[in-house]
Design a protein around this motif. Structure first.
Motif, PDB file in Angstrom:
ATOM      1  N   ASP A  71       0.364  -0.944  -0.308  1.00  0.00           N
ATOM      2  CA  ASP A  71       0.100  -0.243   0.041  1.00  0.00           C
ATOM      3  C   ASP A  71       1.151   0.895   0.750  1.00  0.00           C
ATOM      4  OD1 ASP A  71      -2.229  -1.668   0.309  1.00  0.00           O
ATOM      5  OD2 ASP A  71      -2.500  -1.100   2.544  1.00  0.00           O
ATOM      6  N   GLN A  72       2.294   1.278   0.862  1.00  0.00           N
ATOM      7  CA  GLN A  72       2.989   2.885   0.505  1.00  0.00           C
ATOM      8  C   GLN A  72       3.500   2.625  -0.561  1.00  0.00           C
ATOM      9  OE1 GLN A  72       6.048   1.984   3.607  1.00  0.00           O
ATOM     10  NE2 GLN A  72       6.188   3.979   3.563  1.00  0.00           N
ATOM     11  N   LEU A  73       4.273   1.569  -1.206  1.00  0.00           N
ATOM     12  CA  LEU A  73       4.415   1.633  -2.663  1.00  0.00           C
ATOM     13  C   LEU A  73       3.193   2.693  -3.422  1.00  0.00           C
ATOM     14  CD1 LEU A  73       6.565   1.674  -4.728  1.00  0.00           C
ATOM     15  CD2 LEU A  73       6.320  -0.468  -4.927  1.00  0.00           C
ATOM     16  N   GLN A  74       2.038   1.790  -3.586  1.00  0.00           N
ATOM     17  CA  GLN A  74       1.229   2.268  -4.177  1.00  0.00           C
ATOM     18  C   GLN A  74       0.743   3.743  -4.417  1.00  0.00           C
ATOM     19  OE1 GLN A  74      -2.349  -0.020  -4.323  1.00  0.00           O
ATOM     20  NE2 GLN A  74      -1.317  -1.491  -3.237  1.00  0.00           N
TER      21      GLN A  74
ATOM     22  N   VAL B 283      11.187   7.777  -6.501  1.00  0.00           N
ATOM     23  CA  VAL B 283      10.901   6.623  -5.981  1.00  0.00           C
ATOM     24  C   VAL B 283      11.719   5.496  -6.229  1.00  0.00           C
ATOM     25  CG1 VAL B 283       9.126   5.171  -5.150  1.00  0.00           C
ATOM     26  CG2 VAL B 283       8.228   6.925  -5.337  1.00  0.00           C
ATOM     27  N   GLY B 284      12.351   4.419  -4.836  1.00  0.00           N
ATOM     28  CA  GLY B 284      13.357   3.917  -5.411  1.00  0.00           C
ATOM     29  C   GLY B 284      12.802   2.664  -4.463  1.00  0.00           C
ATOM     30  N   VAL B 285      12.648   1.729  -5.653  1.00  0.00           N
ATOM     31  CA  VAL B 285      12.524   0.026  -5.174  1.00  0.00           C
ATOM     32  C   VAL B 285      13.595  -0.876  -5.403  1.00  0.00           C
ATOM     33  CG1 VAL B 285      10.473  -1.514  -5.797  1.00  0.00           C
ATOM     34  CG2 VAL B 285       9.671   1.146  -6.130  1.00  0.00           C
ATOM     35  N   LYS B 286      13.917  -1.850  -4.345  1.00  0.00           N
ATOM     36  CA  LYS B 286      14.441  -2.899  -4.708  1.00  0.00           C
ATOM     37  C   LYS B 286      13.385  -4.119  -5.086  1.00  0.00           C
ATOM     38  CE  LYS B 286      17.386  -5.632  -2.729  1.00  0.00           C
ATOM     39  NZ  LYS B 286      18.914  -5.887  -3.490  1.00  0.00           N
ATOM     40  N   VAL B 287      13.992  -4.989  -5.405  1.00  0.00           N
ATOM     41  CA  VAL B 287      13.744  -5.974  -6.285  1.00  0.00           C
ATOM     42  C   VAL B 287      14.013  -6.885  -5.362  1.00  0.00           C
ATOM     43  CG1 VAL B 287      12.591  -7.448  -8.389  1.00  0.00           C
ATOM     44  CG2 VAL B 287      13.038  -5.081  -8.295  1.00  0.00           C
ATOM     45  N   GLY B 288      13.394  -7.792  -4.810  1.00  0.00           N
ATOM     46  CA  GLY B 288      14.029  -9.311  -3.696  1.00  0.00           C
ATOM     47  C   GLY B 288      14.371  -8.814  -2.511  1.00  0.00           C
TER      48      GLY B 288
ATOM     49  N   ALA C 181      13.249   2.900  -0.415  1.00  0.00           N
ATOM     50  CA  ALA C 181      12.409   3.032   0.912  1.00  0.00           C
ATOM     51  C   ALA C 181      10.852   1.620   0.520  1.00  0.00           C
ATOM     52  CB  ALA C 181      11.220   4.023   0.960  1.00  0.00           C
ATOM     53  N   HIS C 182      11.729   0.992  -0.672  1.00  0.00           N
ATOM     54  CA  HIS C 182      10.098   0.304  -1.054  1.00  0.00           C
ATOM     55  C   HIS C 182      10.622  -1.207  -1.069  1.00  0.00           C
ATOM     56  CE1 HIS C 182       7.733   3.601  -0.092  1.00  0.00           C
ATOM     57  NE2 HIS C 182       8.120   4.135  -1.295  1.00  0.00           N
TER      58      HIS C 182
END
Length: 746
Positions: A486-489, A703-708, A715-716
């Motif tokens: 939800d936070q990433l959305q 927005v930064g998104v780590k996979v795995g 942060a996400h």
């Protein structure tokens, strides 16, 4: 020197990985001109953690080995060093007192009686707090702190109280005693509470971890399930702590490399010659400590000579006993006793041409120790209690000739792994004598069979595997939930409203699942469709940022028209205005040729490893190897490159080690892309350690998104490339709704 306060240890940088140990991995030296000099003191721990710390921007906290002196933080061989000062009184009470005259004998089954003094405990608490405060200041938000050994058992809880955001590990290098022994400690609850501040507590043996869990149940009544301990937190919930064994090891490849050197083999031959070329050389290598069973082996050897089961012309015992804690009375008494015994046995049994025992009370450089290992026919490890005993593993690693016999105490951690050694109970002198004769008379075929099995075990479970296994348990044990959190959305919805959006995406492991053959990688159909949608939206630009060479990236990514590409970690760029040419200088081209030759040779030594050539460097891929073999091969490549070439940029990723003659990273690349397109907001998605450089330069509402799994500055987090596709679809949908239809790009 007065004891420093919390503000006296100034650290001006935050580190993602912090190691805390009593001693630093460097020794202080004062130059002839009075200048301060530092010399590496390499050991197994340094070998294991050096590549990890370099990759994670790490710092090492510890005492410099000099009392009443304060040193500013500095960098040594690419690792940030943060010295913690100790006064002479603290060395006497915290180190020589509580650590080595209370905890050490208690944890080694009270072979010598421990001393309990309240002022020693007070010093132990005070010094542990100073180390914890230094770590709290040094660690970045959400960083990893790995605390080492029994001198610092209170640090984990102290650190958790001030920095609950940190991931905290602790490794106990010595045994942990049964509760009947441990319960003698007046401060038994405080020490266990200190350790329970960690997320993962590592021990040498499963029995040690079991002893600790039983102590937790007896003292606190906490629930334990296998290796998991449920520790109540301040909010009424439960924090799960893992307590299990992670048997430490050595840099097996490094020892074998030294053993194969002709000069070291020649030195081994001379050692045998200097000893009179006896039929059998027994070797003992120990710190002068009452736990090592030196007296027991001397007694057994003396009786074998007395009873004519061995003759002094045929057998010599070489005993290396390096100095240890000589200001502690127990150790001074031990030295006197050992030296009296050696003198008596030599007086009784030596001849003019043959010495019964060669006793050496000093340390030696590693090359000399390896020569001794090669010269010795039988290695005697007769410890009465030992957390591991790495000497046993060093001997095995050096015996590439397949010869030699390891006689090993069953009271060492090493005996759990090295089952093909001749196992003994050193308290049983008759059994010890029989085992020594068995080793002398063992047929060559049997020696070779045992050593082959021992060497495989040591190679497969080396120190790189140890650190990788512990850190995986510490940082990668949690599962990432499926779907978009939800936070990433919410963050994506807000980012969709920015004026000029840059969507920057890693490729392998992010848009495309990881595969064994890099040329087979392809983005998922959903990801490609989402990228096409984003690229078609006004005010939106898409870039693929990869460690791959630009040509390779263009072939496998199949990007839509107008997609910008960054290859070789930013060394190569293809913007929407066209590619930026890479022109290496002559010196760089020469260096690149030699670099390629070195890495190709290393890769050729391991089946399953392969190389990838890049315009400004070369990558060594180890994905098809086991984790331990892959790390060992990477360490070998790093050593050989660093030995021969200067100014090489080294970058570690997932099962890959990359070398470049021109430095750049994904963070620099992302900044160039942002500036080129004038982006007011950025989404960056990546799965690798190399993507952390990009996450580090994000700002504001980016927005930064780590996979795995794994620690990250992002942060996400999402679970896999499938979730990345869903994320991009949601961003495209939100962006299509908010875009005004007219391009905002100038």
């Amino acid at each position: 020197m007065t004891s420093p306060g919390p503000d006296d240890l100034y650290v001006d940088q935050a580190y993602d990985m912090v190691v805390v140990s009593n001693r630093l991995p460097v020794d202080y030296r004062e130059g002839d001109d009075g200048s301060t000099q530092w010399k590496s003191s390499p050991g197994g721990l340094v070998t294991a953690l050096e590549p990890v710390m370099r990759a994670a921007d790490g710092a090492w906290i510890g005492w410099a080995g000099v009392a009443d002196r304060e040193f500013d933080p500095f960098e040594h061989d690419g690792i940030s060093i943060i010295p913690v000062p100790l006064s002479s009184a603290e060395i006497e009470e915290y180190y020589e007192g509580f650590s080595n005259d209370t905890l050490w004998p208690l944890y080694h089954d009270v072979i010598a009686p421990p001393s309990f003094h309240r002022e020693w405990w007070d010093a132990y608490v005070r010094v542990n707090r100073r180390f914890a405060e230094a770590a709290a200041r040094a660690a970045a938000e959400g960083g990893v702190v790995w605390v080492q050994d029994y001198q610092l058992q209170l640090v984990p809880r102290m650190l958790r109280e001030t920095r609950p955001d940190l991931v905290i590990g602790f490794f106990n290098h010595i045994p942990f005693p049964a509760y009947g022994i441990y319960s003698q400690l007046p401060w038994r609850r405080q020490v266990v509470e200190g350790l329970l501040g960690a997320d993962v507590i590592g021990f040498q043996r499963a029995a040690d971890a079991g002893n600790f869990s039983r102590a937790v149940r007896r003292l606190f009544g906490y629930t334990t399930r296998g290796t998991v301990i449920d520790v109540p937190d301040d909010e009424g919930g439960v924090r799960r702590v893992v307590a299990r064994h992670f048997p430490i090891s050595i840099d097996a490849a490094g020892f074998e490399e030294i053993a194969r050197r002709p000069d070291v083999q020649e030195r081994a031959r001379r050692i045998r010659e200097d000893l009179g070329n006896p039929r059998t050389i027994f070797l003992g290598v120990d710190r002068l400590d009452y736990t090592k069973g030196i007296r027991h082996r001397l007694k057994a050897f003396g009786e074998l000579l007395r009873d004519d089961r061995l003759q002094v012309e045929d057998a010599t015992l070489v005993q290396v006993a390096s100095p240890s804690r000589e200001r502690v009375e127990t150790y001074r008494q031990l030295r006197d006793e050992i030296e009296l015994t050696v003198g008596r046995l030599n007086g009784d049994h030596s001849t003019l041409g043959h010495q019964a025992i060669a006793y050496l009370h000093h340390g030696y450089p590693r090359e000399e120790m390896v020569a001794l290992y090669l010269a010795a026919d039988v290695m005697l490890v007769t410890a009465l209690r030992d957390g591991m005993n790495l000497v046993a593993k060093e001997y095995v690693a050096c015996r590439f000739d397949g010869d030699g016999v390891l006689l090993l105490s069953e009271f060492t951690g090493a005996s759990d792994e090295l089952r093909q050694a001749v196992l003994v109970n050193p308290h049983d002198i008759e059994g010890l004598k029989d085992a020594m004769i068995e080793a002398v008379e063992m047929p060559k075929k049997e020696r070779a069979r045992r050593m082959r099995a021992l060497r495989k075990r040591v190679r497969d479970n080396d120190v790189a595997n140890w650190s990788a296994t512990f850190l995986k348990a510490l940082t990668g044990s949690g599962q990432v939930a499926a779907g978009i959190p939800d936070q990433l959305q919410g963050a994506i919805a807000a980012l969709a409203e920015t004026d000029r959006l840059l969507v920057a995406l890693d490729f392998d492991g992010t848009l495309a699942p990881l595969v064994d053959r890099p040329e087979d990688a392809r983005a998922t159909e959903r990801a490609l469709a989402a990228i096409h949608r984003l690229a078609a939206i006004d005010d939106t630009r898409v870039a693929i940022v990869s460690g791959r060479a630009l040509d390779s990236l263009g072939e496998v990514a199949e990007p839509p028209a107008g997609t910008m590409l960054s290859g070789s970690h930013g060394v190569e760029l293809k913007l929407d205005t066209g590619p930026i040419q890479l022109d290496l200088r002559d010196a760089e081209l020469t260096t690149l040729d030699r670099l390629t030759s070195i890495v190709e040779t290393v890769a050729g030594s391991a089946e399953g490893a392969w190389i990838e050539r890049k315009p400004a460097g070369i990558a060594l891929h180890t994905r098809r190897l086991s984790a331990a073999d892959g790390l060992a091969l990477q360490q070998q490549a790093r050593r050989e490159v660093n030995t021969e070439l200067l100014g090489i940029t080294v970058r570690a990723g997932k099962s890959v080690l990359e070398f470049a003659v021109r430095s750049s990273d994904k963070g620099e690349s992302l900044q160039r892309l942002r500036q080129h397109v004038g982006a007011s907001g950025v989404l960056y998605v990546g799965d690798d350690v190399t993507d952390e450089d990009a996450f580090a330069v994000l700002e504001g509402t980016d927005v930064g998104v780590k996979v795995g799994q794994g620690k990250s500055l992002a942060a996400h987090r999402v679970r896999s490339p499938e979730e990345v596709s869903e994320l991009l679809e949601r961003l495209a949908e939100a962006r299509e709704h908010t875009s005004g239809g007219a391009s905002g790009w100038s």
